[in-house]
Enzyme design. Structure first.
Site, PDB file in Angstrom:
ATOM      1  N   SER A 178     -44.744  19.891  33.829  1.00 34.30           N
ATOM      2  CA  SER A 178     -43.662  21.075  33.808  1.00 34.30           C
ATOM      3  C   SER A 178     -44.488  22.381  33.437  1.00 34.30           C
ATOM      4  O   SER A 178     -45.349  22.756  34.042  1.00 34.30           O
ATOM      5  CB  SER A 178     -42.591  20.861  32.805  1.00 34.30           C
ATOM      6  OG  SER A 178     -41.242  21.320  33.190  1.00 34.30           O
ATOM      7  N   ASP A 429     -37.868  15.004  41.928  1.00 33.88           N
ATOM      8  CA  ASP A 429     -37.540  15.840  41.049  1.00 33.88           C
ATOM      9  C   ASP A 429     -37.225  17.413  41.702  1.00 33.88           C
ATOM     10  O   ASP A 429     -38.174  17.881  42.429  1.00 33.88           O
ATOM     11  CB  ASP A 429     -39.307  16.173  40.346  1.00 33.88           C
ATOM     12  CG  ASP A 429     -39.282  17.237  39.452  1.00 33.88           C
ATOM     13  OD1 ASP A 429     -38.210  17.906  38.825  1.00 33.88           O
ATOM     14  OD2 ASP A 429     -40.231  17.466  38.843  1.00 33.88           O
ATOM     15  N   HIS A 454     -39.175  13.928  37.568  1.00 35.37           N
ATOM     16  CA  HIS A 454     -40.118  15.081  36.543  1.00 35.37           C
ATOM     17  C   HIS A 454     -41.155  14.297  35.770  1.00 35.37           C
ATOM     18  O   HIS A 454     -41.026  13.575  34.895  1.00 35.37           O
ATOM     19  CB  HIS A 454     -39.136  15.698  35.973  1.00 35.37           C
ATOM     20  CG  HIS A 454     -39.475  16.922  35.258  1.00 35.37           C
ATOM     21  ND1 HIS A 454     -40.184  18.048  36.262  1.00 35.37           N
ATOM     22  CD2 HIS A 454     -39.438  17.993  34.156  1.00 35.37           C
ATOM     23  CE1 HIS A 454     -40.441  18.908  35.904  1.00 35.37           C
ATOM     24  NE2 HIS A 454     -40.210  19.165  34.409  1.00 35.37           N
TER      25      HIS A 454
END
Ligand SMILES: *[C@@H]1O[C@H](CO)[C@@H](O)[C@H](O)[C@H]1NC(C)=O
Ligand SMILES: *[C@@H]1O[C@H](CO)[C@@H](O)[C@H](O)[C@H]1NC(C)=O
Ligand SMILES: *[C@@H]1O[C@H](CO)[C@@H](O)[C@H](O)[C@H]1NC(C)=O
Ligand SMILES: *[C@@H]1O[C@H](CO)[C@@H](O)[C@H](O)[C@H]1NC(C)=O
Ligand SMILES: *[C@@H]1O[C@H](CO)[C@@H](O)[C@H](O)[C@H]1NC(C)=O
Ligand SMILES: *[C@@H]1O[C@H](CO)[C@@H](O)[C@H](O)[C@H]1NC(C)=O
Ligand SMILES: *[C@@H]1O[C@H](CO)[C@@H](O)[C@H](O)[C@H]1NC(C)=O
Ligand SMILES: *[C@@H]1O[C@H](CO)[C@@H](O)[C@H](O)[C@H]1NC(C)=O
Ligand SMILES: *[C@@H]1O[C@H](CO)[C@@H](O)[C@H](O)[C@H]1NC(C)=O
Ligand SMILES: *[C@@H]1O[C@H](CO)[C@@H](O)[C@H](O)[C@H]1NC(C)=O
Ligand SMILES: *[C@@H]1O[C@H](CO)[C@@H](O)[C@H](O)[C@H]1NC(C)=O
Ligand SMILES: *[C@@H]1O[C@H](CO)[C@@H](O)[C@H](O)[C@H]1NC(C)=O
Length: 506
Positions: A178, A429, A454
């Protein structure tokens, strides 16, 4: 400071990450604790020692001498012999323990590589607060919260680690998921002499102004629901009007509040907006954590939770009430999987410093445009309005966001000079919207994980892992091995050249 309390909407989100709430006025994201138990052994507790290093508050001027203690976690049990590789997690927006717990890939593979494990805490998060409890009280103190300063902290830490005589020539491999993945990619791009390669998982480095269509994110969320059942996004789209219809009159508000067992009954339009924002965030969260095994993020969830959710939204409904009844059952997959939820809380979880930090970053460097049209996605239409966004930031922090600074600093439209980076994205994601999905160069490679949510790939191995993630992890191991080999060849050449140079002059 409870800044995000002022934001009207609940931008919930995210798991070990962040997200920018796309429905709220301010479009800011938030972090929540991830207590998932994902590895084969349900292992969550890894062992490490917690250490600190003093670093400058401002790496880029000579006018401030302040320093602070940055935290990092270290495990040297596997680091063998001379110049072991350093597996370096570039911490993102939260206490670093969280990332250590959720990056099983590093723990699973350090033994095989004989690697030193380091998880570095991002400044202004966890306990790495440059001005202690006053770090957030004013712009003078908060202004040093930037990605560039954080990367410079990581450089200092690595140089410090390499002072150890046994690590002078250790190759460094950066990891991150991320925002942490964005940092690890940028780390390699900006500091190739410090970092030999980077695994950047679910890193939306292209989710910026004029680079990625602001609709893309919500379309991916919608596709996830559509794949579970074609009716599902249709009914969700319809539900917004049903909610609007059923919140016009007090009696209906009461009906809805008690049917849904809302902790705080809907009273006025701002309550209704909060309720809808919360629902939007539930859908986004589900898309991000649509993992193939049981997990526990904001809420405990079954395997492939969207599939479970959409089981309740597969038939046409006749009335608004009928639809909201079905939606309530579906939302229970997210909000009441354990059966222990007594009432539904649509407010944000209590904000913590991490949240303030991300909101501030979203108000300065991390401007990620998000919007919905309600046609190609299942959300209520909402345009991206930068001036509105900027004026909210002005109100909250007295800063003006710079929508171009990330692309100016790190590059967006032409990244062909990047080397030794793996950009991985799961297609489930929604953040893959801003991810690197094509090879940038011969060694900056895009890895697509069709069944991945994710940064599934950075988690510990699990029996339920789809083949694509197993394959991706094998490719990472192969590539890391290659980078380490390249590094020792490079070092050998540098040393050889240096020696011959010396011979010429001595
Ligand atoms: C490193 O991690 C392993 C596995 O979790 C553990 O057995 C070992 O004690 C840890 N070492 C340190 C120094 O914490
Ligand atoms: C920084 O430290 C140096 C010496 O250590 C000192 O001369 C200088 O005045 C300091 N600068 C500031 C801005 O405090
Ligand atoms: C920070 O902590 C100190 C000492 O505990 C206290 O005096 C001060 O009021 C605190 N500041 C804030 C903004 O909480
Ligand atoms: C909401 O109310 C309008 C006007 O009464 C009606 O046409 C519509 O079918 C209702 N439901 C939805 C989901 O729009
Ligand atoms: C809304 O709140 C006001 C004042 O707190 C109260 O009088 C009113 O009954 C509430 N309305 C609903 C629908 O709960
Ligand atoms: C709406 O009602 C809530 C209580 O349910 C209250 O806290 C809030 O201030 C109200 N907002 C407006 C704009 O009236
Ligand atoms: C949808 O309709 C089918 C057939 O009528 C029925 O068997 C099923 O239980 C319904 N599903 C839901 C979630 O209501
Ligand atoms: C959660 O599930 C339990 C068990 O089915 C139920 O008793 C409870 O009312 C549910 N909570 C909510 C908020 O609906
Ligand atoms: C954006 O928001 C501002 C108010 O902050 C408003 O004046 C402007 O018309 C909006 N722009 C668009 C394109 O909706
Ligand atoms: C990207 O690079 C990888 C590794 O070199 C290669 O296997 C793959 O075919 C490349 N993909 C494209 C679309 O060129
Ligand atoms: C070492 O020197 C050789 C010959 O001058 C040169 O080709 C090579 O690029 C140098 N390598 C490094 C790492 O500087
Ligand atoms: C070059 O050689 C000198 C003398 O042995 C040594 O001090 C220096 O660290 C070497 N530099 C590099 C880059 O290896």
């Amino acid at each position: 400071m409870k800044i995000q309390r002022n934001l009207t909407s609940a931008i919930v989100i995210l798991l070990f990450q962040w997200v920018i709430g796309i429905y709220s006025f301010g479009k800011f994201g938030e972090i929540a604790l991830d207590q998932s138990q994902m590895s084969i052994n349900s292992k969550t507790d890894y062992n490490y020692v917690i250490k600190k290093i003093s670093v400058p508050v401002d790496h880029f001027s000579f006018s401030l001498n302040d320093t602070f203690e940055m935290r990092y976690l270290m495990n040297d049990s596997y680091a063998q012999g001379i110049n072991p590789p350093i597996f370096f997690y570039t911490g993102n927006e939260g206490a670093i323990e969280l990332f250590a717990k959720n990056t099983g890939f590093i723990w699973d593979n350090a033994p095989q590589f004989g690697a030193l494990i380091i998880f570095a805490e991002h400044r202004y998060y966890g306990e790495s607060l440059p001005y202690g409890n006053e770090s957030y009280t004013n712009m003078k103190n908060l202004g040093y919260l930037t990605s560039q300063q954080a990367l410079a902290d990581y450089v200092d830490l690595i140089e410090y680690l390499k002072l150890h005589p046994k690590m002078k020539n250790s190759p460094v491999i950066a990891f991150g998921g991320s925002y942490g993945g964005m940092l690890s990619a940028w780390f390699r791009m900006k500091y190739p002499h410090i970092v030999q390669g980077a695994i950047a998982a679910s890193a939306p480095i292209l989710q910026f102004t004029d680079i990625t269509d602001c609709h893309a994110f919500s379309r991916i969320v919608t596709t996830d629901f559509k794949m579970a059942h074609s009716k599902c996004p249709e009914l969700i789209r319809k539900s917004w009007n049903a909610i609007n219809n059923l919140t016009l009159h007090d009696a209906d508000k009461k009906w809805l509040s008690s049917l849904w067992k809302l902790c705080k009954p809907l009273n006025n339009t701002s309550d209704v907006k909060q309720f809808k924002d919360w629902l939007s965030n539930v859908y986004i969260n589900l898309a991000m954590v649509d993992y193939p095994y049981e997990s526990n993020f904001l809420a405990p969830l079954p395997p492939y939770p969207i599939y479970e959710f959409c089981k309740y939204l597969s038939n046409d409904t006749k009335s608004d009430k009928e639809l909201l009844l079905a939606l309530n059952r579906a939302v229970h997959v997210y909000a009441n999987y354990t059966g222990q939820t007594t009432c539904i809380e649509t407010e944000d979880a209590a904000p913590d410093l991490g949240t303030s930090g991300w909101n501030y970053q979203a108000c300065t460097e991390m401007v990620m445009p998000m919007c919905n049209d309600g046609i190609n996605d299942m959300f209520e239409p909402q345009e991206w309005n930068f001036s509105e966004y900027a004026s909210e930031c002005q109100k909250l922090y007295n800063v003006r966001p710079n929508p171009n600074i990330i692309c100016q600093t790190y590059g967006c439209s032409d990244l062909s000079t990047a080397t030794n980076i793996i950009f991985s994205n799961g297609l489930l994601d929604p953040w893959s919207s801003g991810g690197v999905l094509q090879n940038l160069s011969s060694s900056a490679i895009a890895v697509i994980i069709p069944e991945g949510a994710h940064h599934l790939d950075l988690r510990g191995a699990n029996r339920a892992d789809p083949f694509s993630v197993i394959q991706a992890r094998n490719f990472y191991r192969y590539t890391i091995t290659k980078w380490i080999k390249q590094f020792s060849q490079l070092k050998r050449r540098v040393i050889a050249n240096n020696t011959s140079a010396r011979n010429l002059f001595v």
